[in-house]
Design an enzyme around this catalytic site. Structure first.
Site, PDB file in Angstrom:
ATOM      1  N   SER A   1     -16.784 -16.864 -30.965  1.00  8.51           N
ATOM      2  CA  SER A   1     -16.908 -18.328 -30.878  1.00  8.51           C
ATOM      3  C   SER A   1     -15.640 -19.038 -31.343  1.00  8.51           C
ATOM      4  O   SER A   1     -15.335 -20.124 -30.860  1.00  8.51           O
ATOM      5  CB  SER A   1     -18.089 -18.817 -31.723  1.00  8.51           C
ATOM      6  OG  SER A   1     -19.283 -18.421 -31.127  1.00  8.51           O
TER       7      SER A   1
ATOM      8  N   GLU B   1     -22.596 -29.519 -30.700  1.00  6.49           N
ATOM      9  CA  GLU B   1     -22.819 -28.092 -30.495  1.00  6.49           C
ATOM     10  C   GLU B   1     -24.281 -27.709 -30.718  1.00  6.49           C
ATOM     11  O   GLU B   1     -24.834 -27.941 -31.791  1.00  6.49           O
ATOM     12  CB  GLU B   1     -21.950 -27.220 -31.423  1.00  6.49           C
ATOM     13  CG  GLU B   1     -22.071 -25.749 -31.002  1.00  6.49           C
ATOM     14  CD  GLU B   1     -21.599 -24.747 -32.039  1.00  6.49           C
ATOM     15  OE1 GLU B   1     -21.250 -23.625 -31.651  1.00  6.49           O
ATOM     16  OE2 GLU B   1     -21.592 -25.060 -33.247  1.00  6.49           O
TER      17      GLU B   1
ATOM     18  N   ASP C   1     -19.518 -21.182 -24.840  1.00  6.48           N
ATOM     19  CA  ASP C   1     -18.278 -20.521 -25.239  1.00  6.48           C
ATOM     20  C   ASP C   1     -18.252 -19.054 -24.790  1.00  6.48           C
ATOM     21  O   ASP C   1     -17.207 -18.439 -24.685  1.00  6.48           O
ATOM     22  CB  ASP C   1     -18.050 -20.646 -26.752  1.00  6.48           C
ATOM     23  CG  ASP C   1     -19.293 -20.296 -27.566  1.00  6.48           C
ATOM     24  OD1 ASP C   1     -20.365 -20.024 -26.975  1.00  6.48           O
ATOM     25  OD2 ASP C   1     -19.195 -20.303 -28.803  1.00  6.48           O
ATOM     26  N   HIS C   2     -19.462 -18.516 -24.540  1.00  6.12           N
ATOM     27  CA  HIS C   2     -19.640 -17.115 -24.098  1.00  6.12           C
ATOM     28  C   HIS C   2     -21.134 -16.928 -23.965  1.00  6.12           C
ATOM     29  O   HIS C   2     -21.902 -17.831 -24.306  1.00  6.12           O
ATOM     30  CB  HIS C   2     -19.088 -16.137 -25.158  1.00  6.12           C
ATOM     31  CG  HIS C   2     -19.611 -16.412 -26.535  1.00  6.12           C
ATOM     32  ND1 HIS C   2     -20.893 -16.100 -26.907  1.00  6.12           N
ATOM     33  CD2 HIS C   2     -19.064 -17.060 -27.596  1.00  6.12           C
ATOM     34  CE1 HIS C   2     -21.092 -16.507 -28.151  1.00  6.12           C
ATOM     35  NE2 HIS C   2     -20.000 -17.107 -28.596  1.00  6.12           N
TER      36      HIS C   2
ATOM     37  N   HIS D   1     -21.870 -10.489 -28.276  1.00  4.28           N
ATOM     38  CA  HIS D   1     -21.485 -11.329 -27.134  1.00  4.28           C
ATOM     39  C   HIS D   1     -21.222 -10.481 -25.895  1.00  4.28           C
ATOM     40  O   HIS D   1     -20.916  -9.298 -26.017  1.00  4.28           O
ATOM     41  CB  HIS D   1     -20.210 -12.108 -27.464  1.00  4.28           C
ATOM     42  CG  HIS D   1     -20.379 -13.046 -28.612  1.00  4.28           C
ATOM     43  ND1 HIS D   1     -19.347 -13.762 -29.147  1.00  4.28           N
ATOM     44  CD2 HIS D   1     -21.476 -13.386 -29.333  1.00  4.28           C
ATOM     45  CE1 HIS D   1     -19.790 -14.504 -30.137  1.00  4.28           C
ATOM     46  NE2 HIS D   1     -21.079 -14.285 -30.281  1.00  4.28           N
TER      47      HIS D   1
HETATM   48 ZN   LIG Z   1     -22.142 -15.490 -31.582  1.00  2.00          ZN
END
Ligand SMILES: [Zn+2]
Length: 461
Positions: free
Chosen positions: A91, A260, A307-308, A424
């Site tokens: 992140s 966020e 972000d992913h 992730h």
């Molecule tokens: Zn994470």
């Protein structure tokens, strides 16, 4: 709207122009974006928005209703970090790319691969006289918000990051999220330091209803991250904080805001579909509010991306062509809080079924969780009987955690939800945009393009 200018005027203005007619665009040559709202749904890869569509589907109608995410999808983004960190981002690197337009190494907060400080879109907006706001459900010094606000070579330097929010000069007009642990410490009380700089401090959601106008705001509502959405007193706390923050930020020069939905990622790490969908419900509510705000303020741009992706979520698993989100739609508490209950109460099929909002539980399934609990309790009592010396280097068994994992696995089995990782994944993420200049984010882009375009929009007048 196009307008044809008379030949005479055109030839007087443009000596090199041979054409007898020239088209002049009457719409402003450059866009005028007053307010920019950047939303990062941490960990929300494409499987999450697909899953949410089916989770939110009204089973009483034949059609599958589209969600607010479907409505504003404009493209996708790559997320890979600087090559030194390979293809899979964390992140911090991704937020730094989204905030500054520069790829960096995993763990970096607002610095490049040489650890040089990077200017972010929030810094630029502030420099240009706009107000700035940050609203998150993690601690406010967590990787994503910190990458917009500050700089540090390592994301886990939480105290240093919190200190920098003051020491580098306060650059947020509104800052809302968690973080008492880092702001109120023995060595330093940053809350008092904020107050000394005339920042209004609040520590409960109720106080969001009563913010003083024309004062900077610091709101901290938890020791670290906020309580997860499904268990919080306000299940829509991201939406509540956003609604309170925007009126504070509105002004003639406009504002830049980072929102966020931090805990979609945390639910992904925990392979917790129930919690992931609750966090997304809170995000959906936030978007619904912003949709109305943009209707009233058409010079506002909203961009949303992840972000992913986290957890390698799959919507159906094990070769079975079925996904049953309807089984978790009525769940009103997290598996963690159900685990806390069963740590103290007996596990039976009927008790489990009742806590799981009616999911059918067989005796074998209940017995399985009961035996996991028994084994964990035995391990814990063995651990507790050890001397301090023997305990060293040993992991303290966590009974609630073990029960929680077993319940999550049961929910996955019942709904046929799949996960491939506790971390992730490097899959591309969706990009959503609405309001003015939304088309600038469409197509297949890279996460750095988002910052680059926002920098341009901030400078264009
Ligand atoms: Zn994470």
């Amino acid at each position: 709207m196009k307008k044809i200018l008379p030949t005479l005027i055109v030839s007087a203005l443009l000596t090199s122009c041979n054409s007898t007619q020239i088209q002049i665009d009457e719409t402003p040559a450059k866009p005028n974006v007053k307010n920019i709202i950047m939303i990062i749904a941490d960990g929300m890869g494409p499987a999450y928005t697909s899953a949410y569509r089916y989770y939110a589907d009204d089973p009483k109608t034949e059609e599958i209703e589209t969600t607010i995410f479907d409505k504003y999808l404009v493209g996708s983004s790559t997320t890979y970090p600087a090559s030194v960190s390979g293809y899979v981002t964390d992140s911090a690197a991704s937020a730094t790319a989204l905030a500054s337009g520069i790829k960096t190494y995993n763990g970096a907060i607002g610095v490049d691969t040489n650890k040089n400080k990077l200017e972010t879109v929030l810094h630029r907006a502030k420099k240009l006289g706009k107000k700035t706001g940050v609203v998150v459900t993690s601690q406010v010094n967590h990787a994503t918000p910190a990458s917009y606000i500050s700089h540090n070579e390592y994301r886990r330097n939480y105290n240093e990051l919190a200190d920098s929010y003051i020491d580098n000069g306060i650059n947020t007009d509104v800052l809302l999220g968690g973080g008492w642990k880092y702001f109120i410490r023995k060595d330093r009380n940053l809350v008092n330091e904020y107050k000394a700089q005339s920042v209004h401090y609040i520590d409960s959601y109720q106080e969001l209803n009563n913010l003083p106008k024309n004062k900077a705001i610091l709101g901290l509502f938890a020791d670290e991250g906020l309580v997860e959405a499904i268990d919080d007193v306000d299940k829509y706390r991201l939406s509540t904080m956003t609604k309170a923050a925007i009126p504070q930020l509105e002004n003639s020069k406009g504002f830049f805001m980072l929102i966020e939905a931090s805990q979609i990622d945390w639910a992904g790490h925990g392979n917790d579909i129930n919690s992931a969908m609750a966090e997304m419900t809170d995000l959906e509510k936030t978007l619904e509010y912003l949709e109305v705000f943009v209707e009233k303020n058409p010079d506002t741009l909203v961009v949303l991306t992840a972000d992913h992706s986290t957890g390698g979520l799959t919507v159906a698993a094990n070769g079975i062509y079925e996904w049953k989100p309807q089984l978790i739609r009525d769940l009103q508490q997290s598996s963690n809080s159900i685990a806390k209950y069963f740590n103290k109460h007996e596990l039976s099929p009927s008790a489990l079924s009742e806590k799981l909002a009616g999911i059918e539980v067989s005796k074998i399934e209940a017995d399985n969780i009961a035996s996991i609990k028994t084994i964990a309790k035995k391990k814990l009592s063995t651990y507790l009987s050890l001397s301090q010396e023997q305990k060293k280097g040993q992991y303290k068994p966590n009974v609630i955690k073990e029960i929680n994992i077993a319940i999550k696995k049961l929910i996955d089995k019942k709904t046929n939800t799949g996960w491939t990782s506790g971390g992730h994944t490097a899959i591309d993420v969706p990009v959503f945009a609405f309001g003015t200049e939304k088309h600038r984010f469409s197509g297949a882009i890279d996460n750095t393009d988002i910052a680059k375009t926002i920098f341009k929009l901030l400078e264009e007048k």
